[in-house]
Design a protein around this motif. Sequence first.
Motif, PDB file in Angstrom:
ATOM      1  N   THR A 168      -2.639 -14.471  18.917  1.00 38.57           N
ATOM      2  CA  THR A 168      -1.597 -15.125  17.996  1.00 38.57           C
ATOM      3  C   THR A 168      -0.315 -14.284  18.353  1.00 38.57           C
ATOM      4  O   THR A 168       0.736 -15.060  18.764  1.00 38.57           O
ATOM      5  CB  THR A 168      -1.999 -14.945  16.412  1.00 38.57           C
ATOM      6  OG1 THR A 168      -3.006 -15.642  16.096  1.00 38.57           O
ATOM      7  CG2 THR A 168      -0.831 -15.227  15.512  1.00 38.57           C
ATOM      8  N   LEU A 169      -0.451 -12.826  18.583  1.00 40.84           N
ATOM      9  CA  LEU A 169       0.805 -12.171  18.766  1.00 40.84           C
ATOM     10  C   LEU A 169       0.863 -11.747  20.527  1.00 40.84           C
ATOM     11  O   LEU A 169      -0.197 -10.776  20.627  1.00 40.84           O
ATOM     12  CB  LEU A 169       0.811 -11.123  17.869  1.00 40.84           C
ATOM     13  CG  LEU A 169       1.937 -10.179  17.988  1.00 40.84           C
ATOM     14  CD1 LEU A 169       3.202 -11.016  17.317  1.00 40.84           C
ATOM     15  CD2 LEU A 169       1.765  -9.005  17.056  1.00 40.84           C
ATOM     16  N   SER A 170       1.571 -12.124  21.107  1.00 42.45           N
ATOM     17  CA  SER A 170       1.651 -11.748  22.441  1.00 42.45           C
ATOM     18  C   SER A 170       2.717 -10.428  22.692  1.00 42.45           C
ATOM     19  O   SER A 170       3.383 -10.123  21.613  1.00 42.45           O
ATOM     20  CB  SER A 170       2.005 -12.720  23.312  1.00 42.45           C
ATOM     21  OG  SER A 170       3.245 -13.138  22.931  1.00 42.45           O
ATOM     22  N   ASP A 171       2.600  -9.909  23.863  1.00 39.66           N
ATOM     23  CA  ASP A 171       3.645  -8.688  23.965  1.00 39.66           C
ATOM     24  C   ASP A 171       5.241  -9.307  23.921  1.00 39.66           C
ATOM     25  O   ASP A 171       5.833  -8.694  23.482  1.00 39.66           O
ATOM     26  CB  ASP A 171       3.234  -8.113  25.404  1.00 39.66           C
ATOM     27  CG  ASP A 171       2.015  -7.371  25.531  1.00 39.66           C
ATOM     28  OD1 ASP A 171       1.652  -7.095  24.380  1.00 39.66           O
ATOM     29  OD2 ASP A 171       1.379  -7.205  26.568  1.00 39.66           O
ATOM     30  N   ASP A 172       5.224 -10.450  24.435  1.00 39.51           N
ATOM     31  CA  ASP A 172       6.408 -11.051  24.437  1.00 39.51           C
ATOM     32  C   ASP A 172       7.045 -11.479  23.039  1.00 39.51           C
ATOM     33  O   ASP A 172       8.447 -11.074  22.625  1.00 39.51           O
ATOM     34  CB  ASP A 172       6.649 -12.198  25.335  1.00 39.51           C
ATOM     35  CG  ASP A 172       6.430 -12.083  26.842  1.00 39.51           C
ATOM     36  OD1 ASP A 172       6.542 -10.817  27.201  1.00 39.51           O
ATOM     37  OD2 ASP A 172       6.094 -12.985  27.546  1.00 39.51           O
ATOM     38  N   ARG A 173       6.301 -11.903  22.494  1.00 40.43           N
ATOM     39  CA  ARG A 173       6.604 -12.028  20.867  1.00 40.43           C
ATOM     40  C   ARG A 173       6.961 -11.003  20.118  1.00 40.43           C
ATOM     41  O   ARG A 173       7.862 -10.963  19.562  1.00 40.43           O
ATOM     42  CB  ARG A 173       5.577 -13.059  20.266  1.00 40.43           C
ATOM     43  CG  ARG A 173       5.221 -14.300  20.755  1.00 40.43           C
ATOM     44  CD  ARG A 173       6.380 -15.202  20.612  1.00 40.43           C
ATOM     45  NE  ARG A 173       6.983 -15.427  19.416  1.00 40.43           N
ATOM     46  CZ  ARG A 173       6.502 -16.543  18.416  1.00 40.43           C
ATOM     47  NH1 ARG A 173       5.278 -17.313  18.846  1.00 40.43           N
ATOM     48  NH2 ARG A 173       6.857 -16.670  17.333  1.00 40.43           N
ATOM     49  N   PHE A 174       6.277  -9.915  20.160  1.00 42.51           N
ATOM     50  CA  PHE A 174       6.291  -8.603  19.472  1.00 42.51           C
ATOM     51  C   PHE A 174       7.696  -8.029  20.052  1.00 42.51           C
ATOM     52  O   PHE A 174       8.183  -7.407  19.343  1.00 42.51           O
ATOM     53  CB  PHE A 174       5.257  -7.690  19.686  1.00 42.51           C
ATOM     54  CG  PHE A 174       5.064  -6.759  18.661  1.00 42.51           C
ATOM     55  CD1 PHE A 174       5.032  -6.757  17.402  1.00 42.51           C
ATOM     56  CD2 PHE A 174       5.318  -5.280  19.118  1.00 42.51           C
ATOM     57  CE1 PHE A 174       5.031  -5.663  16.355  1.00 42.51           C
ATOM     58  CE2 PHE A 174       5.450  -4.221  18.291  1.00 42.51           C
ATOM     59  CZ  PHE A 174       5.258  -4.604  16.934  1.00 42.51           C
ATOM     60  N   ALA A 175       7.900  -8.093  21.321  1.00 47.24           N
ATOM     61  CA  ALA A 175       9.193  -7.418  21.874  1.00 47.24           C
ATOM     62  C   ALA A 175      10.185  -8.087  21.439  1.00 47.24           C
ATOM     63  O   ALA A 175      11.211  -7.258  21.319  1.00 47.24           O
ATOM     64  CB  ALA A 175       9.098  -7.233  23.523  1.00 47.24           C
ATOM     65  N   ARG A 218       0.808  -1.305   0.062  1.00 45.13           N
ATOM     66  CA  ARG A 218      -0.128   0.003   0.061  1.00 45.13           C
ATOM     67  C   ARG A 218       0.783   1.288   0.053  1.00 45.13           C
ATOM     68  O   ARG A 218       0.337   2.332  -0.090  1.00 45.13           O
ATOM     69  CB  ARG A 218      -0.803  -0.005   1.279  1.00 45.13           C
ATOM     70  CG  ARG A 218      -1.990  -0.977   1.295  1.00 45.13           C
ATOM     71  CD  ARG A 218      -3.132  -0.873   2.049  1.00 45.13           C
ATOM     72  NE  ARG A 218      -2.511  -0.583   3.661  1.00 45.13           N
ATOM     73  CZ  ARG A 218      -2.617  -1.759   4.417  1.00 45.13           C
ATOM     74  NH1 ARG A 218      -3.233  -2.711   4.059  1.00 45.13           N
ATOM     75  NH2 ARG A 218      -2.076  -1.275   5.849  1.00 45.13           N
ATOM     76  N   GLY A 219       2.090   1.199   0.211  1.00 45.42           N
ATOM     77  CA  GLY A 219       2.980   2.211   0.155  1.00 45.42           C
ATOM     78  C   GLY A 219       3.152   3.024   1.425  1.00 45.42           C
ATOM     79  O   GLY A 219       3.381   4.189   1.388  1.00 45.42           O
ATOM     80  N   GLU A 220       2.593   2.385   2.423  1.00 42.58           N
ATOM     81  CA  GLU A 220       2.601   2.869   3.636  1.00 42.58           C
ATOM     82  C   GLU A 220       3.900   2.923   4.367  1.00 42.58           C
ATOM     83  O   GLU A 220       4.452   1.816   4.103  1.00 42.58           O
ATOM     84  CB  GLU A 220       1.415   2.586   4.560  1.00 42.58           C
ATOM     85  CG  GLU A 220       0.059   2.575   4.010  1.00 42.58           C
ATOM     86  CD  GLU A 220      -1.027   2.266   4.746  1.00 42.58           C
ATOM     87  OE1 GLU A 220      -0.634   1.497   5.961  1.00 42.58           O
ATOM     88  OE2 GLU A 220      -2.284   2.127   4.330  1.00 42.58           O
ATOM     89  N   PRO A 221       4.255   4.009   5.220  1.00 43.34           N
ATOM     90  CA  PRO A 221       5.579   3.664   6.111  1.00 43.34           C
ATOM     91  C   PRO A 221       5.520   2.508   7.060  1.00 43.34           C
ATOM     92  O   PRO A 221       4.484   1.857   7.691  1.00 43.34           O
ATOM     93  CB  PRO A 221       5.389   4.921   6.925  1.00 43.34           C
ATOM     94  CG  PRO A 221       4.209   5.387   7.190  1.00 43.34           C
ATOM     95  CD  PRO A 221       3.452   4.875   5.780  1.00 43.34           C
ATOM     96  N   ILE A 222       6.662   1.917   7.252  1.00 35.77           N
ATOM     97  CA  ILE A 222       6.795   0.727   7.921  1.00 35.77           C
ATOM     98  C   ILE A 222       7.786   1.059   9.106  1.00 35.77           C
ATOM     99  O   ILE A 222       8.937   1.656   9.213  1.00 35.77           O
ATOM    100  CB  ILE A 222       7.527  -0.373   7.336  1.00 35.77           C
ATOM    101  CG1 ILE A 222       6.696  -0.882   6.129  1.00 35.77           C
ATOM    102  CG2 ILE A 222       7.936  -1.625   8.258  1.00 35.77           C
ATOM    103  CD1 ILE A 222       7.113  -1.945   5.278  1.00 35.77           C
ATOM    104  N   ASP A 223       7.244   0.798  10.399  1.00 34.83           N
ATOM    105  CA  ASP A 223       7.853   0.859  11.598  1.00 34.83           C
ATOM    106  C   ASP A 223       7.189   0.098  12.695  1.00 34.83           C
ATOM    107  O   ASP A 223       6.276  -0.457  12.523  1.00 34.83           O
ATOM    108  CB  ASP A 223       8.086   2.415  11.995  1.00 34.83           C
ATOM    109  CG  ASP A 223       6.726   3.094  12.409  1.00 34.83           C
ATOM    110  OD1 ASP A 223       5.898   2.431  12.690  1.00 34.83           O
ATOM    111  OD2 ASP A 223       6.884   4.570  12.250  1.00 34.83           O
ATOM    112  N   ARG A 224       7.543   0.123  13.995  1.00 32.23           N
ATOM    113  CA  ARG A 224       7.016  -0.500  15.084  1.00 32.23           C
ATOM    114  C   ARG A 224       5.710  -0.310  15.282  1.00 32.23           C
ATOM    115  O   ARG A 224       4.838  -1.273  15.479  1.00 32.23           O
ATOM    116  CB  ARG A 224       7.941  -0.522  16.179  1.00 32.23           C
ATOM    117  CG  ARG A 224       7.508  -1.247  17.611  1.00 32.23           C
ATOM    118  CD  ARG A 224       8.067  -1.086  18.671  1.00 32.23           C
ATOM    119  NE  ARG A 224       8.388   0.274  19.250  1.00 32.23           N
ATOM    120  CZ  ARG A 224       7.631   0.954  20.025  1.00 32.23           C
ATOM    121  NH1 ARG A 224       6.496   0.487  20.466  1.00 32.23           N
ATOM    122  NH2 ARG A 224       7.883   2.048  20.408  1.00 32.23           N
ATOM    123  N   ILE A 225       5.305   0.904  15.162  1.00 32.47           N
ATOM    124  CA  ILE A 225       3.786   1.303  15.344  1.00 32.47           C
ATOM    125  C   ILE A 225       2.867   0.945  14.264  1.00 32.47           C
ATOM    126  O   ILE A 225       2.150   0.364  14.482  1.00 32.47           O
ATOM    127  CB  ILE A 225       3.651   2.820  15.590  1.00 32.47           C
ATOM    128  CG1 ILE A 225       4.522   3.159  16.800  1.00 32.47           C
ATOM    129  CG2 ILE A 225       2.351   3.137  15.956  1.00 32.47           C
ATOM    130  CD1 ILE A 225       4.259   2.548  18.142  1.00 32.47           C
TER     131      ILE A 225
END
Length: 390
Positions: free
Chosen positions: A255-262, A232-239
């Motif tokens: 599916t995605l926990s805080d620990d997995r994302f961290a 989609r041409g959108e910026p990519i970052d953590r947020i």
Amino acid sequence: MNPLLEAEQAVLGAVLLDPSQLSHLEWLAPDHFYRPVHQALFTALRKIRGDGHPAMEGEGPVPLSWVTDAVDEAGLHVRGLTASYAHLLVSACPRPAHAPVYGRMVLEGAIHRTVTQHAIRLHQEARTGALRGEVEGALHYADVLTGVLTDLARRWGTEPRLVAPATPQAPDPPALPSAQVTRVTEDEEFLLAVLVERPGAMGEVVDWLRPGDFADPVHGKLYRCLGALHHRGEPIDRITLLWEAQRRGLLADGTLSDDRFAAIYDGVGAGDAEWLGKQVMRSSLMRTAAASARAVRALAEDEALAPGRLINHALHALGPLDEVRARWQTAHGRPASRAPAPVPSPSGPPPARMHAALARSTPHPAPFPADRLSPGPAPAAARPPSRNHG
């Protein structure tokens, strides 16, 4: 009760009783027999025929020397073969004229056995390659298996085609050698961290790396989120990644926990995305090769599966490996080439196919209409003539 053993004995007994049956078995090779003694005897029978044995003259009873000479010739290459066993083979044949049908039973057993052996070899090479970080060996044996399937199809009398099973097999879970699990997980987390933190990194891998290449399903789903942002041409970052994951339900369903994302956004974030992507893809290639090999072996071990369907389903099972191979070559800057595709012969059916086709059961003649039936008793069916030993 062993149908394959009885078929091998019957076809050899038919040739011992009637040497002319060899002319209907040109498509059958000695290595199609399972027992070494049967391989040696079939080889000997073909050899003494080629040497112009008197039994091939086709007139009068078959001389006893046809049996004794075959046993003597085979005895030069295998132990334990005696004239009494040859006579046992003769008694094991119900009708010599059915030799081509018995031969097709032997060929059917050989097809299942051969496909199983090559599938095991491919699986072994895939696991070894995963440990060594090499892919060439597995790709070579995949090509060998494809060539074997193509040759067996033509020997059986059919054209090799990719046909999906009517009931698709449930895919096996990805199997990784224990020594690989930690390293593969680290490579995938490192790659995702680089793709999140380094602008433009997605452009280096998006053309050939797919979500299914990740061994960890969670990593694959996060890569899919990154691909959607990139598309989609959108910026990519953590947020933005976290927001996209939420929109796809990865947070709501756990599916995605805080620990997995961290573990991803706290990563180093500096590295070569292309190199890491190739590492992930190498692991994917070996897992796919192993999964294809397991699927082919499962098909070959199903004795109820007819050879034509076995071959076509096995070729279909190798399809996912061909797809990953094409992307692997693209990643390395080489033209994408797949394994040799089975194609119909441009010059028509080969002789082996025609011989095999003739061995199929012939259709029964259509019955006469009721008003043409003779009121008298029907004549007894004539027994096919066979030559007896004199």
